[in-house]
Design a protein around this motif. Structure first.
Motif, mmCIF file in Angstrom:
data_model
loop_
_atom_site.group_PDB
_atom_site.id
_atom_site.type_symbol
_atom_site.label_atom_id
_atom_site.label_comp_id
_atom_site.label_asym_id
_atom_site.label_seq_id
_atom_site.Cartn_x
_atom_site.Cartn_y
_atom_site.Cartn_z
ATOM 1 N N PHE A 74 -37.992 50.765 0.010
ATOM 2 C CA PHE A 74 -38.971 50.149 -0.431
ATOM 3 C C PHE A 74 -38.789 49.236 -1.992
ATOM 4 C CE2 PHE A 74 -43.273 49.328 -2.781
ATOM 5 C CZ PHE A 74 -43.770 48.418 -1.929
ATOM 6 N N ASN A 75 -38.793 47.975 -1.690
ATOM 7 C CA ASN A 75 -38.635 47.158 -3.118
ATOM 8 C C ASN A 75 -36.837 47.268 -3.692
ATOM 9 O OD1 ASN A 75 -39.393 44.903 -4.622
ATOM 10 N ND2 ASN A 75 -39.900 46.405 -6.451
ATOM 11 N N LYS A 76 -36.068 47.491 -2.943
ATOM 12 C CA LYS A 76 -34.747 47.687 -3.401
ATOM 13 C C LYS A 76 -33.790 46.645 -3.186
ATOM 14 C CE LYS A 76 -35.097 52.383 -4.394
ATOM 15 N NZ LYS A 76 -36.629 52.682 -4.203
ATOM 16 N N PHE A 77 -34.276 45.566 -2.588
ATOM 17 C CA PHE A 77 -33.290 44.458 -2.304
ATOM 18 C C PHE A 77 -34.209 43.213 -3.059
ATOM 19 C CE2 PHE A 77 -33.357 47.614 1.242
ATOM 20 C CZ PHE A 77 -31.963 47.649 1.162
ATOM 21 N N ASN A 78 -32.889 42.728 -3.922
ATOM 22 C CA ASN A 78 -33.319 41.510 -4.625
ATOM 23 C C ASN A 78 -33.241 40.244 -3.875
ATOM 24 O OD1 ASN A 78 -33.452 42.878 -7.079
ATOM 25 N ND2 ASN A 78 -31.134 42.848 -7.455
ATOM 26 N N THR A 79 -32.760 40.583 -2.692
ATOM 27 C CA THR A 79 -32.731 38.983 -2.131
ATOM 28 C C THR A 79 -33.136 39.546 -0.684
ATOM 29 O OG1 THR A 79 -30.781 38.130 -3.005
ATOM 30 C CG2 THR A 79 -31.231 37.263 -0.837
ATOM 31 N N GLY A 80 -34.164 38.595 -0.140
ATOM 32 C CA GLY A 80 -34.952 39.085 1.181
ATOM 33 C C GLY A 80 -35.863 38.053 1.689
ATOM 34 N N HIS A 81 -36.309 38.334 2.704
ATOM 35 C CA HIS A 81 -36.944 37.177 3.666
ATOM 36 C C HIS A 81 -38.302 37.514 3.140
ATOM 37 C CE1 HIS A 81 -33.890 36.991 6.597
ATOM 38 N NE2 HIS A 81 -33.790 38.321 6.445
ATOM 39 N N ILE A 82 -39.455 36.194 3.505
ATOM 40 C CA ILE A 82 -40.861 36.300 3.375
ATOM 41 C C ILE A 82 -41.351 36.263 4.629
ATOM 42 C CG2 ILE A 82 -42.653 34.709 2.603
ATOM 43 C CD1 ILE A 82 -40.610 33.361 0.887
ATOM 44 N N ALA A 83 -42.225 37.311 4.602
ATOM 45 C CA ALA A 83 -43.209 37.607 5.957
ATOM 46 C C ALA A 83 -44.522 37.291 5.956
ATOM 47 C CB ALA A 83 -42.950 39.039 6.427
#
Length: 233
Positions: A206-215
């Motif tokens: 949870f909230n560990k990835f600085n880069t990611g998708h928007i859902a």
């Protein structure tokens, strides 16, 4: 003559570099994430390259979840630092959400297992508005973590609400109808304390990835999203 031209070019180059260092790189341009007609640029969570469920439709220039079973709709592209703007409208008794910093991996069965959520809700009729702590499951909240600073910012079910979400170098801001309602740091002691007191305690991704998708969340209720655009920072 050639020496003068070379010297002039060097001076201009040095001046340009100095200006860039002083002001920083220019911000990106606004880019549409939704063309108002198709779901190009989006896919169902964990189903990239496959047709999007017919539960998600485009109606009157808006992405619409017609009924339960569509799965969360996520952007094909991932983002790190950005401003996101969109409008949403929720049905009566409806529940949905804008989830960001989403990491796609089969070990995570849902987008919310990695991404924080800006809640989308009919505050007047949906029971989630009274669940959680101090309103941290109402519209505009950082779901189950931080309540909005202004509970009057949301418009009623059936009316359009305008959102701005700023994710930038470890700070996130939620804006609802022109009011900043949430601000937080994505790491540090305050974040750790919030998570330890929430449903997300112990969730490894949870909230560990600085880069990611928007859902856009499929919570089973009809919801509309339109005028979706992003500016990378």
């Amino acid at each position: 003559m050639m020496a003068r031209v070379a010297l002039l070019a060097l001076v201009i180059n040095v001046a340009n570099r100095a200006e860039t260092q002083a002001t920083g790189p220019k911000k990106g341009k606004w880019v549409k994430l939704f063309d108002g007609k198709t779901l190009t640029g989006w896919h169902t969570y964990l189903k990239a390259g496959q047709p999007v469920s017919d539960k998600w439709k485009v109606e009157d220039g808006a992405i619409t979840l017609a009924s339960r079973g569509g799965g969360d709709l996520v952007t094909d592209k991932e983002f790190t630092n950005y401003e996101l703007e969109l409008e949403w409208k929720i049905s009566e008794k409806g529940n949905s959400g804008i989830i960001y910093r989403v990491h796609e991996d089969p070990k995570y069965k849902a987008s919310y297992q990695t991404g924080p959520e800006m809640q989308v809700l009919d505050n007047e009729r949906h029971p989630d508005a009274k669940a959680g702590k101090n309103g941290n499951r109402t519209s505009g909240s950082l779901y189950d973590l931080l309540p909005p600073s202004d509970f009057s910012a949301q418009k009623v079910a059936g009316e359009w609400n305008k959102v701005k979400l700023v994710v930038n170098n470890g700070t996130v801001e939620h804006y609802l109808n022109g009011k900043k309602v949430v601000e937080y740091k994505t790491s540090g002691p305050e974040w750790d304390k919030m998570v330890s007191e929430s449903k997300f305690k112990g969730w490894e991704g949870f909230n560990k990835f600085n880069t990611g998708h928007i859902a856009l969340q499929d919570h089973g209720d009809k919801v509309w999203y339109r005028n979706i655009r992003i500016k990378e920072l």
